[in-house]
Design a protein around this motif. Structure first.
Motif, short mmCIF file in Angstrom:
data_model
loop_
_atom_site.label_atom_id
_atom_site.label_comp_id
_atom_site.label_asym_id
_atom_site.label_seq_id
_atom_site.Cartn_x
_atom_site.Cartn_y
_atom_site.Cartn_z
N GLN A 139 20.13 -10.81 -81.45
CA GLN A 139 19.27 -11.79 -82.10
C GLN A 139 19.88 -13.19 -81.40
O GLN A 139 19.01 -14.10 -80.96
CB GLN A 139 19.66 -12.15 -83.42
N MET A 140 21.15 -13.23 -81.07
CA MET A 140 21.60 -14.52 -80.55
C MET A 140 20.85 -14.78 -79.04
O MET A 140 20.59 -15.79 -78.77
CB MET A 140 23.14 -14.53 -80.63
N ARG A 141 21.10 -13.54 -78.46
CA ARG A 141 20.59 -13.44 -77.20
C ARG A 141 19.20 -13.83 -76.80
O ARG A 141 18.81 -14.66 -76.14
CB ARG A 141 20.88 -12.14 -76.40
N GLU A 142 18.39 -13.27 -77.83
CA GLU A 142 17.03 -13.45 -77.74
C GLU A 142 16.72 -14.83 -78.25
O GLU A 142 15.74 -15.63 -77.72
CB GLU A 142 16.41 -12.41 -78.66
N ASP A 143 17.33 -15.42 -79.05
CA ASP A 143 16.96 -16.84 -79.67
C ASP A 143 17.34 -17.69 -78.56
O ASP A 143 16.70 -18.73 -78.26
CB ASP A 143 17.70 -17.03 -80.96
N LEU A 144 18.53 -17.73 -78.03
CA LEU A 144 18.78 -18.58 -76.78
C LEU A 144 17.87 -18.45 -75.84
O LEU A 144 17.80 -19.78 -75.20
CB LEU A 144 20.35 -18.23 -76.43
N LEU A 145 17.39 -17.51 -75.62
CA LEU A 145 16.55 -17.39 -74.20
C LEU A 145 15.03 -18.08 -74.66
O LEU A 145 14.36 -18.95 -73.87
CB LEU A 145 16.25 -16.00 -74.10
N TYR A 146 14.74 -17.92 -76.12
CA TYR A 146 13.48 -18.55 -76.50
C TYR A 146 13.74 -20.26 -76.48
O TYR A 146 12.85 -20.80 -76.22
CB TYR A 146 13.36 -18.12 -77.95
N VAL A 147 14.77 -20.58 -77.10
CA VAL A 147 15.14 -22.09 -76.99
C VAL A 147 14.92 -22.69 -75.61
O VAL A 147 14.43 -23.64 -75.31
CB VAL A 147 16.48 -22.22 -77.45
N GLN A 148 15.56 -21.79 -74.65
CA GLN A 148 15.62 -22.18 -73.29
C GLN A 148 14.23 -22.37 -72.72
O GLN A 148 13.63 -23.34 -72.13
CB GLN A 148 16.62 -21.40 -72.37
N LYS A 149 13.05 -21.41 -73.07
CA LYS A 149 11.98 -21.46 -72.55
C LYS A 149 11.10 -22.29 -73.51
O LYS A 149 10.01 -22.79 -72.88
CB LYS A 149 11.61 -19.81 -72.60
N ALA A 197 35.68 -9.28 -79.41
CA ALA A 197 36.53 -10.28 -79.30
C ALA A 197 37.30 -10.61 -77.88
O ALA A 197 37.32 -11.69 -77.60
CB ALA A 197 37.48 -10.50 -80.38
N ASN A 198 37.56 -9.47 -77.22
CA ASN A 198 38.30 -9.52 -76.24
C ASN A 198 37.63 -9.27 -74.89
O ASN A 198 37.98 -9.81 -73.70
CB ASN A 198 39.35 -8.44 -76.05
N HIS A 199 36.53 -8.73 -74.93
CA HIS A 199 35.87 -8.35 -73.60
C HIS A 199 34.42 -8.52 -73.79
O HIS A 199 33.86 -9.03 -72.54
CB HIS A 199 35.96 -6.77 -73.40
N SER A 200 33.62 -8.40 -74.59
CA SER A 200 32.14 -8.35 -74.55
C SER A 200 31.71 -10.04 -74.89
O SER A 200 30.70 -10.20 -74.01
CB SER A 200 31.62 -7.65 -75.78
N TYR A 201 32.27 -10.70 -75.53
CA TYR A 201 31.74 -12.07 -75.87
C TYR A 201 32.49 -13.08 -74.71
O TYR A 201 33.58 -12.97 -74.54
CB TYR A 201 32.26 -12.49 -77.24
N PRO A 202 31.59 -14.12 -74.38
CA PRO A 202 30.41 -14.15 -74.55
C PRO A 202 29.10 -13.83 -73.64
O PRO A 202 27.99 -13.77 -73.72
CB PRO A 202 29.99 -15.84 -74.61
N ARG A 203 29.74 -12.66 -72.84
CA ARG A 203 28.75 -12.09 -71.83
C ARG A 203 27.72 -11.31 -72.30
O ARG A 203 26.51 -11.44 -71.70
CB ARG A 203 29.62 -11.02 -70.92
N GLU A 204 27.92 -10.53 -73.37
CA GLU A 204 26.88 -9.80 -73.89
C GLU A 204 25.63 -10.75 -74.81
O GLU A 204 24.81 -9.94 -75.22
CB GLU A 204 27.52 -8.58 -74.85
N VAL A 205 25.87 -11.95 -75.03
CA VAL A 205 24.99 -12.76 -75.97
C VAL A 205 24.49 -13.79 -75.02
O VAL A 205 23.39 -14.53 -75.59
CB VAL A 205 25.86 -13.29 -76.95
N VAL A 206 24.79 -14.06 -73.88
CA VAL A 206 23.99 -15.02 -73.07
C VAL A 206 23.29 -14.32 -72.02
O VAL A 206 24.01 -13.66 -71.00
CB VAL A 206 24.99 -16.10 -72.46
N ASP A 207 22.06 -14.48 -71.73
CA ASP A 207 21.22 -13.75 -70.95
C ASP A 207 21.66 -14.36 -69.54
O ASP A 207 21.76 -15.55 -69.47
CB ASP A 207 19.86 -13.96 -71.32
N PRO A 208 21.48 -13.46 -68.62
CA PRO A 208 21.76 -14.07 -67.19
C PRO A 208 20.91 -15.07 -66.85
O PRO A 208 21.23 -15.90 -65.72
CB PRO A 208 21.52 -12.65 -66.02
N GLU A 209 19.81 -15.14 -67.28
CA GLU A 209 18.70 -16.11 -66.99
C GLU A 209 19.44 -17.52 -67.31
O GLU A 209 18.83 -18.62 -66.77
CB GLU A 209 17.47 -16.01 -67.58
N LEU A 210 20.30 -17.27 -68.15
CA LEU A 210 20.75 -18.83 -68.83
C LEU A 210 22.29 -19.47 -67.78
O LEU A 210 22.54 -20.40 -68.19
CB LEU A 210 21.28 -18.80 -70.30
#
Length: 574
Positions: A139-149, A197-210
C-alpha cells in the motif's frame, strides 16, 4: 490584540472567513486519494496555503503588538497534519468517508488510532504477520508512486511534497510495526519483523521509479534500536534451541541401526537443516561488525558439540558405525563448503575447520582401519632378492588387498570418496616409503634394481588410486624423485635431485635426507654434508606456492635412527 482600523465585527468576520477557507482547503486536500480528486482544485488549495504562509511571514516580521490573534494561521502545518491523518487512513485500508472533513482533528486522530489498534489485534489473531506487513508495504509503495505521478505536480517543487509523504508513511508504517512487535509473537513473526527492520526496508516500499526523487537515508530505522536488539535476542535463543534439538534428533537416529539405509547415508538431513537455520538467521539479523560474528560463533559451538558426539559414538563400537560415519562425512562436506564460501572471521573459520578436520579424521581412521592396520605385512618383502628381481609382486598383492577392502566404501558419495581415497593413497605411499628406509646400506646394483622396482610399484599404485578417484597423484611424483635419488650415483646429480625434491615437498627434513642417503654406498661424508646443506639452502621460505601438501612430516624418523645416522655420518651434523 486587534488590528488597528478594524472593528470587532470586522475582525470576527475575517476570522470566520479564514476558518471557511481552511475548511475548503482541507476538503480539497482530502480528495487527493479519492475518486473525486481534481487537479485544478488541489492546485488552487495549495496556492491558498502558500498565500496564507506568506501573510504569516509578513505579520510575524512586524512588531508583536500589531499581530492579530489569528496570526500566524499556520495553514501549512495544519495541511501536513491532515496529510498525516490521510496516510493513517490509507494504511488502515479505511477510505475517508463523506463528511470526514467536518470532523475535528482530535476526532479524526482518535478514530485512526482506534482503527490501527483494532486491525493490529485482528492481524495477530487471524492474519499472518507476514501478510499484514506485506500488505502495508504494498500500500505504501503504491501510494507513493501515485503521489509522485498525480499529486506532486499540484505542488511547487520547493515544497518537496513527495518527501513529505514519504516521511509521513514512514512514521505510520514504523508505528504499525512497533505495535505488532509489542504483541505476542511466534518465531515466524520474529523472523518477519527482523527481516523487514534489518534488510527489506525501505527498499521494498520505495518503487525504483522514485530513485533519486526521495531521500530514504533521512528516514531513520524502521523500529527502535532497543526493540530490534530484544527481538534479535529472542530469535537467537530460538535458533540455539533448534540447533540443540537437531543434534539430539540426529543422535537418536544413530541409536536405531534399522533406520539407516544407503539413501540416508548419501542424503543426511543434519547439515542441511542446520545450514538452513543459519541462513535464515543471516537474513534477519542486522548488519554490523558484532552481528557478522553471530553465525560463526553459533556454527563453531555447534560443530564442537557435533564432533564430540560423533567421536563418542564411534568409541562405542556400534554395529552401524560405518553407515553413520558415511552420512557424517557428507555432512562434513556441506559444512566445509559453507565455512569456506562465507565471510567468516579468520580465527572462527580456523576453529570451524579444525572441528571439521577432526570429523574427517574420525571418519577416515574408522572406515580405513582394516586397511591401514594390515599394510605393514604386505610391504615386508621389500629389498629381498625376489622383490629386487621382480618375482615378488609386493605392490600387486598390496593393491589387491586394498581393492577388496574398498568394496565396503563403494556407497560413499563421490565428494567424500575422493578425499578419503586421496588420503589413503598418501598413507599407502608413506608405508611404502617407511619400509624403503628400514634397510641397511645397499650396494650399487641393489640401488639401481631397487629404484627400478620402486618406479614400477609407484606407477602401479598411482594408476590404481587414480582410477578409484584419488586426487593425490602428487605423492607419486615425490616417490619417483626418491627412486631417482636411489638410482643416481654422481654426488652432484644426487644433490640436484634432492633440491628438486625439497622444492616439491618443503617438509623434507634433514633426518629424512640423512636416512635416505645412508642407503647408498659409495657416498663420502663430504658429499652427504654438501647435499644436506644444499637442501637447506634451497628449501622454500614463507608460504609454499606450487608445492605438494605435507608428506615427509607424517613419517617420524625415530630418535634412535637419527642417532645412528649421526654416528655413521660423524661430522655431517644431521
Amino acid at each position: 490584540m486587534t488590528e488597528e482600523g478594524l472593528s470587532d465585527e470586522d475582525q470576527t468576520q475575517l476570522h470566520q472567513d479564514l476558518d471557511t477557507l481552511w475548511t475548503q482547503i482541507r476538503a480539497e486536500v482530502q480528495k487527493s486519494f479519492g475518486p473525486d480528486f481534481h487537479e485544478g482544485s488541489l492546485r488552487a488549495a495549495v496556492k491558498c496555503i502558500l498565500q496564507q504562509e506568506e501573510m504569516d511571514s509578513k505579520w510575524l516580521s512586524l512588531d508583536p503588538g500589531l499581530v492579530p490573534v489569528w496570526r500566524p494561521n499556520r495553514t501549512l502545518l495544519d495541511h501536513n497534519e491532515v496529510l498525516g491523518h490521510m496516510v493513517q487512513a490509507c494504511l488502515s485500508q479505511r477510505p475517508l468517508q463523506d463528511g470526514a472533513g467536518d470532523k475535528s482533528e482530535a476526532e479524526t486522530a482518535s478514530a485512526a488510532e482506534g482503527e490501527l489498534k483494532a486491525e493490529s489485534e485482528k492481524a495477530s489473531k487471524q492474519d499472518s504477520l507476514d501478510v499484514t506487513i506485506c500488505r502495508l508495504a504494498a500500500q505504501m509503495r503504491e501510494d507513493l508512486l501515485y503521489v509522485q505521478k498525480t499529486v506532486s505536480p499540484c505542488y511547487p517543487e520547493h515544497m518537496n511534497i513527495l518527501q513529505t509523504y514519504l516521511l509521513l508513511y514512514h512514521r505510520c508504517f514504523s508505528s504499525r510495526l512497533e505495535q505488532l512487535a509489542n504483541a505476542p509473537l511466534d518465531n515466524k513473526g520474529l523472523s518477519c519483523l527482523l527481516h523487514w527492520a534489518n534488510h527489506s526496508y525501505p527498499r521494498e516500499v520505495v518503487d525504483p521509479e522514485l530513485e533519486g526523487k526521495v531521500d530514504t537515508d533521512s528516514l531513520g530505522p524502521l523500529l527502535p534500536t532497543e526493540l530490534v536488539q530484544t527481538l534479535q535476542e529472542q530469535y537467537l535463543t530460538f535458533i540455539q534451541e533448534c540447533l540443540q534439538r537437531a543434534l539430539k534428533f540426529e543422535q537418536e537416529l544413530w541409536d536405531k541401526p534399522s533406520k539407516w539405509s544407503s539413501e540416508e547415508c548419501s542424503f543426511p538431513q543434519l547439515a542441511s537443516d542446520v545450514l538452513q537455520m543459519l541462513v535464515a538467521l543471516q537474513k534477519v539479523i542486522s548488519v554490523g561488525p558484532e552481528q557478522s560474528q553471530t553465525i560463526p560463533v553459533l556454527l563453531d559451538s555447534f560443530l564442537c558439540r557435533y564432533v564430540e558426539a560423533v567421536e563418542e559414538f564411534v568409541k562405542g563400537n556400534h554395529i552401524n558405525v560405518a553407515s553413520m560415519l558415511k552420512a557424517q562425512l557428507v555432512c562434513e562436506e556441506q559444512f566445509r563448503e559453507f565455512v569456506l564460501n562465507h565471510e567468516i572471521d579468520e580465527q572462527k573459520k580456523l576453529s570451524c575447520l579444525n572441528s571439521l578436520n577432526a570429523l574427517r579424521d574420525c571418519g577416515y581412521c574408522s572406515l580405513t582401519s582394516g586397511i591401514r592396520s594390515n599394510l605393514k605385512e604386505y610391504v615386508t618383502g621389500m629389498w629381498t632378492g625376489p622383490w629386487l628381481d621382480g618375482s615378488l609382486p609386493v605392490m600387486d598383492s598390496l593393491l589387491d588387498f586394498v581393492d577388496q577392502k574398498l568394496d565396503c566404501l563403494s556407497d560413499l558419495k563421490p565428494c567424500c570418496a575422493q578425499w578419503l581415497l586421496g588420503r589413503l593413497h598418501r598413507d599407502v605411499a608413506l608405508r611404502y616409503f617407511k619400509n624403503l628406509l628400514k634397510t641397511k646400506r645397499r650396494r650399487l646394483n641393489e640401488q639401481v634394481a631397487g629404484a627400478n622396482r620402486m618406479t614400477d610399484d609407484v606407477n602401479k599404485m598411482d594408476a590404481f588410486f587414480t582410477k578409484k578417484g584419488s586426487d593425490s597423484g602428487w605423492v607419486s611424483k615425490i616417490l619417483l624423485h626418491v627412486a631417482e635419488v636411489l638410482r643416481l650415483q654422481d654426488p652432484d646429480s644426487i644433490q640436484l635431485e634432492l633440491v628438486f625434491l625439497v622444492q616439491l615437498c618443503p617438509d623434507l627434513s634433514s633426518p629424512h635426507v640423512c636416512r635416505l642417503l645412508l642407503l647408498k654406498s659409495g657416498l663420502s661424508t663430504d658429499s652427504i654434508r654438501a647435499a644436506k646443506c644444499s637442501v637447506e639452502e634451497n628449501r622454500p621460505l614463507g608460504p609454499p606456492t606450487n608445492c605438494s601438501p605435507p608428506f615427509f612430516s607424517h613419517l617420524k624418523v625415530k630418535w634412535i635412527k637419527v642417532k645412528m645416522s649421526q654416528f655413521e655420518l660423524n661430522t655431517c651434523g644431521c
